[in-house]
Design a protein around this motif. Structure first.
Motif, mmCIF file in Angstrom:
data_model
loop_
_atom_site.group_PDB
_atom_site.id
_atom_site.type_symbol
_atom_site.label_atom_id
_atom_site.label_comp_id
_atom_site.label_asym_id
_atom_site.label_seq_id
_atom_site.Cartn_x
_atom_site.Cartn_y
_atom_site.Cartn_z
ATOM 1 N N GLU A 161 0.833 -1.209 0.000
ATOM 2 C CA GLU A 161 0.000 0.000 0.000
ATOM 3 C C GLU A 161 0.870 1.262 0.000
ATOM 4 O OE1 GLU A 161 -0.450 -2.648 1.974
ATOM 5 O OE2 GLU A 161 -2.168 -3.415 0.836
ATOM 6 N N GLN A 162 1.950 1.249 0.802
ATOM 7 C CA GLN A 162 2.851 2.407 0.810
ATOM 8 C C GLN A 162 3.455 2.631 -0.574
ATOM 9 O OE1 GLN A 162 5.670 3.314 3.903
ATOM 10 N NE2 GLN A 162 4.904 1.648 5.200
ATOM 11 N N MET B 176 2.389 1.649 -3.546
ATOM 12 C CA MET B 176 1.411 2.085 -4.548
ATOM 13 C C MET B 176 1.061 3.552 -4.368
ATOM 14 S SD MET B 176 -1.095 -1.240 -4.879
ATOM 15 C CE MET B 176 -2.108 -0.461 -6.132
ATOM 16 N N THR B 177 0.934 3.992 -3.126
ATOM 17 C CA THR B 177 0.628 5.406 -2.863
ATOM 18 C C THR B 177 1.755 6.298 -3.361
ATOM 19 O OG1 THR B 177 -0.744 4.889 -0.946
ATOM 20 C CG2 THR B 177 0.178 7.117 -1.063
ATOM 21 N N GLN B 178 2.995 5.918 -3.045
ATOM 22 C CA GLN B 178 4.138 6.729 -3.456
ATOM 23 C C GLN B 178 4.308 6.746 -4.978
ATOM 24 O OE1 GLN B 178 7.680 5.519 -1.250
ATOM 25 N NE2 GLN B 178 6.458 5.276 0.616
ATOM 26 N N ASP C 229 0.161 8.041 -6.507
ATOM 27 C CA ASP C 229 -0.410 9.300 -6.001
ATOM 28 C C ASP C 229 0.644 10.375 -5.782
ATOM 29 O OD1 ASP C 229 -2.850 7.939 -5.977
ATOM 30 O OD2 ASP C 229 -2.538 7.246 -3.920
ATOM 31 N N ASP C 230 1.685 10.030 -5.025
ATOM 32 C CA ASP C 230 2.684 11.040 -4.672
ATOM 33 C C ASP C 230 3.721 11.270 -5.779
ATOM 34 O OD1 ASP C 230 1.349 10.975 -2.268
ATOM 35 O OD2 ASP C 230 2.876 9.755 -1.250
ATOM 36 N N LYS C 231 3.861 10.294 -6.677
ATOM 37 C CA LYS C 231 4.855 10.371 -7.756
ATOM 38 C C LYS C 231 6.277 10.527 -7.210
ATOM 39 C CE LYS C 231 1.359 10.491 -10.650
ATOM 40 N NZ LYS C 231 0.957 9.276 -11.401
ATOM 41 N N TYR D 67 10.764 1.473 -2.203
ATOM 42 C CA TYR D 67 9.899 2.556 -1.735
ATOM 43 C C TYR D 67 10.416 3.078 -0.404
ATOM 44 C CZ TYR D 67 7.748 -0.738 1.583
ATOM 45 O OH TYR D 67 7.524 -1.634 2.599
#
Length: 276
Positions: free
Chosen positions: A252-253, A255-257, A260-262, A271
């Motif tokens: 999850e971390q 995928m978010t980075q 979403d956060d790029k 990550y």
């Protein structure tokens, strides 16, 4: 466990690395019954030690391990069946059962002679970095026995069959560069760079998600003996298990980075694991 009370093994923990050194340099770190018993305790302890993210197995002095101590492990126990049985159990337990299934990455740092029985723990480690100058050999044929224990099994599983047969039947020694060419070890480097290269690899592994590393090593070892259909089912189950067991929520971390956060690109490193 009081590591400073060990007589045949030395343990140091620094920067996430557990350095385990076979410590019988006067015997080229040949394995005695007492060394086997100590190594069982050491591996059980370090498996659950949170300060250890990666384990490195090496040898004191100029040798990695010269195999079994012929006098202490064989001749001295020939007429002592109980002690011989217990020594053999400990011998197999640490060199294969505990080491091959160790829950963290393991690196064999081969600094010198690696002979005979030492091939078992060499193959049990996930990675092996050898000095170019290190000497390897299956010398059992020279004194009238076959590569015993699991040695015969690990060499035919881990080497090209022609190489396994050649070195087992001739007893010819070979160096770290040759060991790397035949994929007995991951790579070889000059002796004066051996520790630095091992630390570099250990640091890379220590940055990764620990549950992911554990699942990868468990999966790859077991799928080698499976059919495609068995492997597909098993790997799907391991993926689900990993996500359940991963307390830091790595998937999850990441995928978010990434999405979403790029701030993260999978092909260029891990990550950011300190993200909450």
């Amino acid at each position: 466990m009081q590591f400073d009370q060990l007589k045949n093994v030395k343990v140091e923990i620094a920067n996430g690395i557990g350095w385990v050194t076979l410590n019988r340099p006067d015997k080229r770190n040949a394995m005695s019954p007492d060394l086997h018993f100590e190594m069982v305790d050491v591996l059980k302890e370090l498996a659950e030690e949170p300060a250890v993210r990666v384990l490195v197995l090496t040898g004191a002095g100029e040798s990695w391990c010269a195999g079994q101590d012929i006098g202490l492990f064989f001749r001295a126990l020939d007429d002592k069946p109980k002690q011989r049985h217990l020594a053999r159990l400990a011998n197999h337990e640490w060199r294969w059962t505990l080491l091959s299934s160790f829950p963290k990455p393991t690196i064999a740092m081969v600094n010198g002679h690696c002979y005979g029985g030492a091939f078992v723990q060499l193959f049990a480690c996930d990675f092996a970095i050898a000095a170019d100058e290190a000497q390897f050999g299956l010398s059992e044929v020279n004194w009238g026995i076959l590569p015993g224990g699991l040695v015969g099994k690990v060499i035919v599983d881990g080497l090209a069959y022609r190489d396994a047969v050649y070195y087992a039947m001739t007893g010819d020694p070979f160096d770290g560069k040759t060991a790397a060419q035949m994929r007995l070890v991951t790579e070889s480097v000059p002796l004066d760079r051996l520790r630095a290269r091992t630390e570099e690899l250990a640091a890379t592994l220590a940055r990764k998600n620990p549950q992911t590393l554990r699942t990868i090593k468990e999966s790859l070892r077991l799928v080698r003996g499976m059919s495609v259909d068995q492997a597909a089912d098993y790997l799907l189950a391991k993926e689900r298990e990993m996500r359940f067991m991963d307390t830091e929520g790595g998937r999850e971390q990441a995928m978010t980075q990434f999405l979403d956060d790029k701030t993260y690109r999978p092909g260029f490193g891990e990550y950011r694991r300190d993200a909450q």
